[in-house]
Design an enzyme around this catalytic site. Structure first.
Site, PDB file in Angstrom:
ATOM      1  N   TYR A 198       0.794  -1.229   0.000  1.00 63.27           N
ATOM      2  CA  TYR A 198       0.000   0.000   0.000  1.00 63.27           C
ATOM      3  C   TYR A 198       0.828   1.282   0.000  1.00 63.27           C
ATOM      4  CZ  TYR A 198      -3.951   2.997   0.598  1.00 63.27           C
ATOM      5  OH  TYR A 198      -4.905   3.946   0.373  1.00 63.27           O
ATOM      6  N   LYS A 207       7.200   8.579   0.333  1.00 61.71           N
ATOM      7  CA  LYS A 207       7.523   8.977   1.703  1.00 61.71           C
ATOM      8  C   LYS A 207       8.910   8.469   2.128  1.00 61.71           C
ATOM      9  CE  LYS A 207       3.944  11.384   1.954  1.00 61.71           C
ATOM     10  NZ  LYS A 207       2.597  11.117   2.325  1.00 61.71           N
ATOM     11  N   ARG A 367      -7.865   5.768  -2.403  1.00 61.41           N
ATOM     12  CA  ARG A 367      -7.041   6.770  -3.108  1.00 61.41           C
ATOM     13  C   ARG A 367      -7.148   6.614  -4.624  1.00 61.41           C
ATOM     14  NH1 ARG A 367      -3.262  10.118   0.141  1.00 61.41           N
ATOM     15  NH2 ARG A 367      -3.803   9.537   2.267  1.00 61.41           N
TER      16      ARG A 367
END
Ligand code: GTP
Ligand code: SPV
Ligand code: MN
Length: 582
Positions: A198, A207, A367
């Site tokens: 994910y 990130k 998303r």
């Protein structure tokens, strides 16, 4: 295929030795390659094709139900000295972490294809961009990395030229939450992720690289890697000011980055230009200003709440070439989520017939993945190798009380304190409780790759002779009244607040000097055409002295919690404000 760079070939070979894949595929990023991957995923059920006439080339991915968000408790920063990771991170020694990960990776790709994914974070020709290679056994990750980064042959060519790259190793493993880790080795420029497919856990350019590893590098190299959107605001005179804004996950970055001006503003000629919606790399330029690039090439945005009313630009970009993850579908196979404003769900995010008793049709952290080029407000300036100069930086979070709609920091040091002491209610973007207020300095609590105390000091260090730094503001779109309703309409109307901020930047608006910062006078906010009563407006820009006294005490404890390394300038700044409130 292989690479001209021996170090890359050797690394791929050593990973293959460990993980034992059935095949190795070097990704070139081509359309043909993508079509093959999509066909493969349609055949395995990893993707479902959506309605071809309303959503051409759009697909739905349903993730494992226990793999729907970032996992902060399983995310580690592995520096040789524990103090360098700081109490803001989970820490493990590099040796222990490697031993743990090697055991998980051993043979994990048997029967699977190992994909080598070279990518560039930032415009391919920008000196500010950085490259990495992600090895993954997930075709879904490859397809997403192709949208989210400059992925493929040009990135590989740059890596071969430069000789260095961030090494990201990812395997979905068995998607077992008990065998899941996201490890960072900043000293080795390496990332190792296992057991999740994910978003931020698996798309390692985002990130893991562009924030955790990059923030660590940025500290030693004199720049900043931040969890911020970048947006250009063009006024009726045709001047564009660029603003960066740090809001925690699911607190409004994508929405602000592509906002549509309210009617009166549109009529007057205001325009909004999208540069980025999640990550911002900022470098001091020769003129002392901070220049920002968006290292990403696409958006991985929150679906629920997105509608023609709240974010028409996003809706427009989601009608072709998009991947949806964990949304519901209508009877005619169009994507559906809570707040979309039309249609009805037939199936929920797990593919079950929709039943209210099972909760929302779309997962709250569902998303969309889409190329930035699909966005109507995307600007060519986002591809400028030098980046865009910043006029203002905003910090904001979800605070149902206390924090005013907007205030300005008196100077850089005060602004750094404002960012460092930010707090926000947690959201579904990470697993765990939702709606709990926690400190989230600069919206980087889950993403800073090193000790927050050192990070605050790094922020302060930008204020030096010759610097021409952006003004810093705090905003809060999420104040609630006694009935639990948002007091400020938000979304496009937020431009009204940005107008005041930019007038402060150009010296065209006044402010009230209060203990906590510089606030707008009610009469200086343009509320024409807004259905907002005077009392609400006054409450939105007032300072609750007792509330702030308690907040400042709590901020003091927070700063102290980082011990000796916390910069004394920040503590002094806090003490000054506390004294003024007393
Ligand atoms: P990440 O991708 O997780 O980093 O999130 P983000 O910061 O980009 O948040 P996003 O813009 O996707 O917004 C998250 C949620 O907040 C959505 O459901 C939005 O509809 C809602 N939201 C965004 N802006 C506003 C606003 O100004 N007011 C209110 N009330 N809600 C907002
Ligand atoms: C966030 O959580 O801030 C996101 C989504 O932008 S993820 O890519 O999962 O980190
Ligand atoms: Mn984010």
């Amino acid at each position: 295929m292989s690479s001209k760079l021996a170090a890359l070939n050797e690394w791929v070979a050593s990973v293959a030795q460990l993980t034992q894949p059935a095949a190795i595929h070097w990704c070139d990023g081509s359309d043909a390659e993508n079509s093959q991957l999509v066909a493969l995923m349609l055949s395995t059920g990893d993707l479902v094709r959506l309605n071809e006439s309303s959503h051409p080339n759009c697909f739905l991915h349903r993730s494992s139900p226990s793999d729907v968000a970032r996992v902060e408790h399983l995310t580690f920063v592995c520096t040789s000295d524990k103090e360098d990771a700081g109490q803001n991170n989970n820490w493990m020694s590099p040796a222990d972490a490697h031993a743990k990960m090697d055991a998980l990776y051993a043979g994990c790709m048997r029967g699977r294809t190992l994909y080598v994914v070279p990518y560039c974070m930032g415009p391919i020709d920008s000196p500010l961009s950085r490259c990495g290679v992600e090895i993954t056994d997930s075709p879904y990750v490859v397809a997403n990395m192709r949208i989210m980064t400059r992925m493929g042959a040009p990135a590989q060519a740059r890596i071969e030229r430069e000789g260095s790259f961030v090494r990201g190793l990812h395997s979905i493993g068995e998607l077992d939450p008990d065998r899941r880790f996201i490890m960072h080795f900043p000293e080795e420029l390496a990332i190792q992720s296992f057991g999740s497919g994910y978003g931020g856990n698996a798309l390692l350019g985002k990130k893991c690289h562009a924030l955790r590893i990059a923030s660590y590098q940025a500290r030693t190299e004199g720049w900043l890697a931040e969890h911020m959107l970048i947006v250009g605001i063009e006024n009726p005179q045709g001047e564009t000011h660029y603003v960066a804004a740090a809001f925690p996950s699911a607190c409004g970055k994508t929405n602000l980055a592509m906002l549509i001006p309210p009617e009166g503003y549109l009529r007057d000629g205001w325009k909004v230009w999208t540069v980025g919606d999640d990550i911002c790399w900022m470098h001091p330029g020769p003129d002392g200003r901070l220049y920002a690039i968006n290292p990403e090439a696409g958006f991985f945005g929150v679906a629920p709440g997105t509608s023609d009313k709240t974010n028409a630009n996003a809706m427009a970009m989601l009608h072709h070439d998009a991947i949806f993850t964990n949304v519901g579908v209508t009877a005619d196979n169009q994507p559906w989520w809570e707040g979309i404003g039309s249609g009805e769900p037939a199936k929920d995010w797990q593919g079950r017939p929709y039943d209210q008793a099972n909760g929302p049709a779309a997962h709250p952290n569902s998303r969309f993945t889409v190329s930035a080029k699909n966005c109507p407000s995307y600007t060519a300036m986002a591809e400028d190798p030098q980046g865009v100069p910043l006029s203002a930086i905003m910090f904001g979070g979800r605070r149902e009380s206390l924090v005013p709609l907007v205030f300005e920091a008196r100077d850089w040091t005060h602004g750094v304190l404002v960012g460092a002491s930010m707090a926000s209610e947690t959201t579904a973007a990470a697993t765990g409780a939702v709606g709990v207020v926690r400190r989230d300095s600069m919206a980087m609590k889950p993403f800073a790759g090193y000790n927050f105390a050192d990070y605050f000091a790094h922020w302060l260090s930008f204020d030096k002779p010759g610097a021409n730094l952006p003004k810093i503001f705090q905003v809060n779109w999420f104040r609630k009244n006694e009935a639990g309703k948002f007091m400020w309409p938000g979304f496009g109307e937020n431009l009204r607040v940005l107008e005041w901020m930019l007038k402060r930047v150009t010296g065209q608006a006044e402010a009230l000097d209060t203990a906590v910062g510089l606030l707008p006078k009610v009469s200086d906010l343009n509320v024409e055409g807004l259905d907002l009563d005077q009392a609400t407006l006054e409450q939105l820009v007032s300072v609750d002295r007792d509330g702030w006294k308690a907040e400042m005490a709590s901020i003091g404890e927070y700063l102290d919690s980082f011990g000796e390394r916390t910069p004394h300038e920040l503590k002094a700044e806090r003490a000054k404000i506390a004294a003024r409130l007393a």
